[in-house]
Design a protein around this motif. Structure first.
Motif, mmCIF file in Angstrom:
data_model
loop_
_atom_site.group_PDB
_atom_site.id
_atom_site.type_symbol
_atom_site.label_atom_id
_atom_site.label_comp_id
_atom_site.label_asym_id
_atom_site.label_seq_id
_atom_site.Cartn_x
_atom_site.Cartn_y
_atom_site.Cartn_z
ATOM 1 N N LEU A 256 19.632 -6.736 -24.108
ATOM 2 C CA LEU A 256 20.510 -7.713 -23.647
ATOM 3 C C LEU A 256 20.989 -7.393 -21.930
ATOM 4 O O LEU A 256 21.234 -7.860 -20.987
ATOM 5 N N ILE A 257 20.260 -6.019 -21.214
ATOM 6 C CA ILE A 257 20.268 -5.575 -20.062
ATOM 7 C C ILE A 257 19.467 -6.617 -18.846
ATOM 8 O O ILE A 257 19.966 -7.176 -17.903
ATOM 9 N N ALA A 258 17.737 -6.338 -19.207
ATOM 10 C CA ALA A 258 16.980 -6.394 -18.626
ATOM 11 C C ALA A 258 16.808 -7.977 -18.676
ATOM 12 O O ALA A 258 15.738 -8.625 -17.553
ATOM 13 N N SER A 259 17.428 -9.288 -19.574
ATOM 14 C CA SER A 259 17.078 -10.348 -19.802
ATOM 15 C C SER A 259 18.195 -11.101 -18.300
ATOM 16 O O SER A 259 17.448 -11.922 -17.352
ATOM 17 N N PRO A 260 19.127 -10.713 -18.053
ATOM 18 C CA PRO A 260 20.263 -11.614 -16.975
ATOM 19 C C PRO A 260 19.557 -10.721 -16.073
ATOM 20 O O PRO A 260 19.671 -11.084 -14.558
ATOM 21 N N TRP A 261 20.014 -9.366 -15.843
ATOM 22 C CA TRP A 261 18.947 -8.825 -14.006
ATOM 23 C C TRP A 261 17.589 -9.339 -14.188
ATOM 24 O O TRP A 261 17.271 -9.518 -13.169
ATOM 25 N N SER A 262 16.368 -9.184 -15.475
ATOM 26 C CA SER A 262 15.514 -9.849 -14.400
ATOM 27 C C SER A 262 15.497 -11.458 -14.264
ATOM 28 O O SER A 262 14.705 -11.701 -13.133
ATOM 29 N N ALA A 263 16.030 -11.856 -15.026
ATOM 30 C CA ALA A 263 16.149 -13.137 -14.507
ATOM 31 C C ALA A 263 16.803 -13.926 -12.835
ATOM 32 O O ALA A 263 16.887 -14.598 -11.922
ATOM 33 N N GLN A 264 17.807 -12.756 -12.982
ATOM 34 C CA GLN A 264 19.170 -12.679 -11.457
ATOM 35 C C GLN A 264 17.885 -12.322 -10.242
ATOM 36 O O GLN A 264 17.605 -12.678 -9.059
ATOM 37 N N MET A 265 17.115 -10.730 -10.463
ATOM 38 C CA MET A 265 15.434 -11.117 -8.718
ATOM 39 C C MET A 265 14.831 -12.092 -9.456
ATOM 40 O O MET A 265 14.199 -12.270 -8.387
ATOM 41 N N LEU A 266 14.289 -12.765 -10.669
ATOM 42 C CA LEU A 266 13.684 -13.604 -10.350
ATOM 43 C C LEU A 266 14.101 -14.390 -9.632
ATOM 44 O O LEU A 266 13.361 -15.550 -8.480
ATOM 45 N N GLN A 267 15.835 -15.180 -10.075
ATOM 46 C CA GLN A 267 16.165 -15.739 -8.767
ATOM 47 C C GLN A 267 16.100 -15.841 -7.250
ATOM 48 O O GLN A 267 16.078 -16.087 -6.210
ATOM 49 N N SER A 268 16.439 -14.340 -6.496
ATOM 50 C CA SER A 268 16.797 -13.764 -5.676
ATOM 51 C C SER A 268 15.414 -14.232 -5.214
ATOM 52 O O SER A 268 15.400 -14.383 -4.227
ATOM 53 N N PHE A 269 14.476 -13.004 -5.784
ATOM 54 C CA PHE A 269 12.950 -12.880 -4.905
ATOM 55 C C PHE A 269 12.117 -14.266 -5.326
ATOM 56 O O PHE A 269 11.251 -14.004 -4.458
ATOM 57 N N GLY A 270 12.593 -14.864 -6.357
ATOM 58 C CA GLY A 270 11.663 -16.106 -6.490
ATOM 59 C C GLY A 270 10.785 -16.037 -7.271
ATOM 60 O O GLY A 270 10.058 -14.367 -7.839
ATOM 61 N N ALA A 271 10.083 -17.054 -8.158
ATOM 62 C CA ALA A 271 9.183 -17.035 -9.097
ATOM 63 C C ALA A 271 7.830 -17.387 -8.918
ATOM 64 O O ALA A 271 6.874 -17.188 -9.722
ATOM 65 N N SER A 272 7.376 -16.999 -7.573
ATOM 66 C CA SER A 272 6.009 -17.198 -6.968
ATOM 67 C C SER A 272 5.217 -15.491 -7.599
ATOM 68 O O SER A 272 5.976 -14.777 -7.743
ATOM 69 N N THR A 273 4.501 -15.315 -7.427
ATOM 70 C CA THR A 273 3.616 -14.253 -7.173
ATOM 71 C C THR A 273 4.500 -12.674 -6.634
ATOM 72 O O THR A 273 4.431 -11.945 -7.266
ATOM 73 N N GLY A 274 4.767 -13.037 -5.467
ATOM 74 C CA GLY A 274 5.512 -12.117 -4.633
ATOM 75 C C GLY A 274 6.382 -11.639 -5.266
ATOM 76 O O GLY A 274 6.895 -10.593 -5.110
ATOM 77 N N GLY A 275 7.806 -12.680 -5.516
ATOM 78 C CA GLY A 275 8.315 -12.252 -6.387
ATOM 79 C C GLY A 275 9.108 -12.155 -8.090
ATOM 80 O O GLY A 275 9.679 -11.146 -7.841
ATOM 81 N N ILE A 276 7.570 -12.444 -8.939
ATOM 82 C CA ILE A 276 7.340 -11.348 -9.843
ATOM 83 C C ILE A 276 6.841 -9.773 -10.315
ATOM 84 O O ILE A 276 7.480 -9.061 -10.406
ATOM 85 N N ALA A 277 6.073 -9.897 -8.599
ATOM 86 C CA ALA A 277 5.867 -8.777 -8.136
ATOM 87 C C ALA A 277 6.594 -7.683 -7.686
ATOM 88 O O ALA A 277 6.864 -6.788 -8.555
ATOM 89 N N SER A 278 7.522 -8.274 -6.783
ATOM 90 C CA SER A 278 8.855 -7.738 -6.368
ATOM 91 C C SER A 278 9.686 -7.254 -7.595
ATOM 92 O O SER A 278 10.268 -5.803 -7.686
ATOM 93 N N THR A 279 10.200 -7.755 -8.469
ATOM 94 C CA THR A 279 11.002 -7.604 -9.903
ATOM 95 C C THR A 279 10.044 -6.227 -10.520
ATOM 96 O O THR A 279 10.578 -5.635 -11.403
ATOM 97 N N PHE A 280 8.675 -6.886 -10.715
ATOM 98 C CA PHE A 280 7.476 -5.702 -11.470
ATOM 99 C C PHE A 280 8.242 -4.057 -10.575
ATOM 100 O O PHE A 280 8.506 -2.930 -11.287
ATOM 101 N N LEU A 281 7.865 -4.456 -9.807
ATOM 102 C CA LEU A 281 8.386 -3.385 -8.913
ATOM 103 C C LEU A 281 9.765 -2.507 -9.523
ATOM 104 O O LEU A 281 9.517 -0.934 -8.896
#
Length: 453
Positions: free
Chosen positions: A161-186
């Protein structure tokens, strides 16, 4: 030595310490590791950026659930021996490290490292973290075991419930490319390490002989399935009750986890051919709603089981759950609200099944080694973690290859889930009280519990 801080002897509560501080400590760990239920948010960007199929993108989640069950099974005795603080610390290190390894894997386009990091290393953190507070909570709340485990374990369901919108927002901010996904995981790895450390610092175990003020252990079991004796983990593995409950949990989890793992793409596929298709943002919101139902069910239904009994509660989970699946299968994409309501009901029963099972084990086997028994039982979750996503993803992929779309991608899977719930319902009906021959001698229990306090 710094690590002596993790010793069980250093976590014994002082007189007057409030037992109500234990559920928040457990929640800090469960809310973090509950992120696993938001994995479906990462599936589309991973599939797009690394050219993966739906089955391939499910591998980290599947392996994580497998490792959850295996680490809980093999680590359950260690958790009982070393205490909840040690277990929460191990969980924090493994879970956070899994995200960091995954970030490296995506950044270098080495998907095997994502599977290894999130699935294997992070999965160990899931298993140890999941069982870390269970026996402690039951010992702090012998008067309300269902409610106590429900409060904590609802965190695992609510983590997404916390992680889903939080992750979606980070992917939107960082981008859905490999760099954005890696930053989100970090970011996930660092933030969750800080959050889980609060549970490590706060958790305590009751001192020997403690009981809630004004409460005395009932001299006679209040319900037929509730024992006032104790069964060791080794003896529990020899009873038919353990394996029947294993089947019950496996069937209930398989029926829910397949939908949860593929929730975001599933609702989009279901209504893709209608006049009002589901947008990406709305699909992420659906995942959050399912997480809310999962979380709420863990507290509401497990607390209800204190009143109506565990066996009756599982009759609801399995029987009514099968009916809800049947409604989805028959209604198809005719009603979006009906689909959502049925899915919410199924996920509330799915979550309730998890939080009720520790109290069911306590009823059947006592409190002596309930954490270790719970760990072994979670191998059912490992099995379900493979079966559920495999059934949903493999059939959906096959139907898509055959040119089908919409509800037709999932109809076969839905009927399989109904069958599994019926099997679980029958297994639940066969559960009887544990035979006296498996009970431990009271003197031996007292000696061993005194040695580990």
């Amino acid at each position: 030595m710094a690590l002596s801080f993790l010793d069980r002897s250093r976590t014994v509560a002082a007189p007057g310490w409030s037992r109500w501080l234990v559920p928040p400590a457990a929640l800090s760990v469960h809310l973090a590791i509950g992120q696993a239920y938001a994995w479906s948010v990462f599936k589309p960007p991973l599939e797009s950026s690394l050219q993966l199929s739906g089955t391939q993108s499910a591998l980290p989640f599947q392996l994580g659930i497998v490792m959850l069950g295996l680490s809980a099974a093999f680590g359950g005795t260690l958790v009982e021996r070393n205490g909840p603080r040690w277990a929460m610390f191990v969980s924090m290190v493994c879970f956070s490290s899994g995200f960091l390894l995954s970030a490296l894997g995506v950044a270098t386009r080495q998907y095997w490292l994502v599977v290894f990091g999130y699935g294997f290393v992070g999965g160990i953190g899931l298993g140890i973290g999941y069982i870390s507070p269970v026996s402690t909570l039951i010992k702090w709340f012998p008067d309300r075991p269902g409610m106590a485990t429900g409060i904590a374990i609802m965190g695992f369901g609510g983590g997404a419930l916390i992680a889903s919108p939080w992750s979606a927002q980070m992917l939107q901010s960082f981008g859905a490319s490999t760099g954005g996904i890696a930053s989100t995981f970090l970011v996930h790895g660092v933030v969750y390490a800080v959050f889980m450390s609060m549970g490590v610092l706060l958790v305590r175990v009751p001192r020997e002989g403690w009981s809630p003020p004004g409460w005395t252990r009932p001299a006679v079991a209040s319900r037929p399935l509730i024992t006032d004796a104790d069964v060791s983990a080794r003896n529990a593995m020899r009873t038919p009750q353990f394996y029947l409950l294993w089947i019950v949990l496996c069937c209930n989890v398989t029926a829910g986890i397949g939908i949860l793992e593929k929730a975001a793409p599933m609702i989009r596929d279901f209504f893709a051919d209608t006049a009002t298709p589901v947008a990406v943002g709305a699909a992420a919101g659906f995942v959050a709603l399912l997480s809310l139902a999962n979380m709420t069910g863990r507290f509401v239904w497990s607390s209800t089981s204190d009143l109506i009994g565990r066996k009756n509660m599982y009759r609801v989970y399995l029987g009514v759950g099968a009916l809800l699946y049947l409604v989805i299968a028959l209604a198809g994409n005719s009603s979006k609200p009906l689909f959502i309501l049925c899915a919410l009901g199924i996920l509330s029963f799915y979550g309730g099944g998890f939080s009720t099972v520790p109290a069911y084990l306590k009823d059947l086997f006592g409190t002596y080694e309930v954490g270790a028994i719970h760990g072994r039982l979670l191998t059912a979750w490992s099995t379900a973690g493979v079966l559920g996503p495999l059934i949903i993803n493999a059939i959906a992929d096959a139907q898509e290859t055959a040119g089908r779309s919409g509800p037709a991608l999932y109809t076969t899977s839905l009927y399989i889930m109904i069958g599994l719930l019926v099997v679980g319902l029958l297994a639940n009906e066969l559960i009887r009280p544990v035979s006296d021959k498996y009970h431990e001698k009271p003197a031996q229990v007292a000696v061993e519990e005194g040695q580990t306090t």
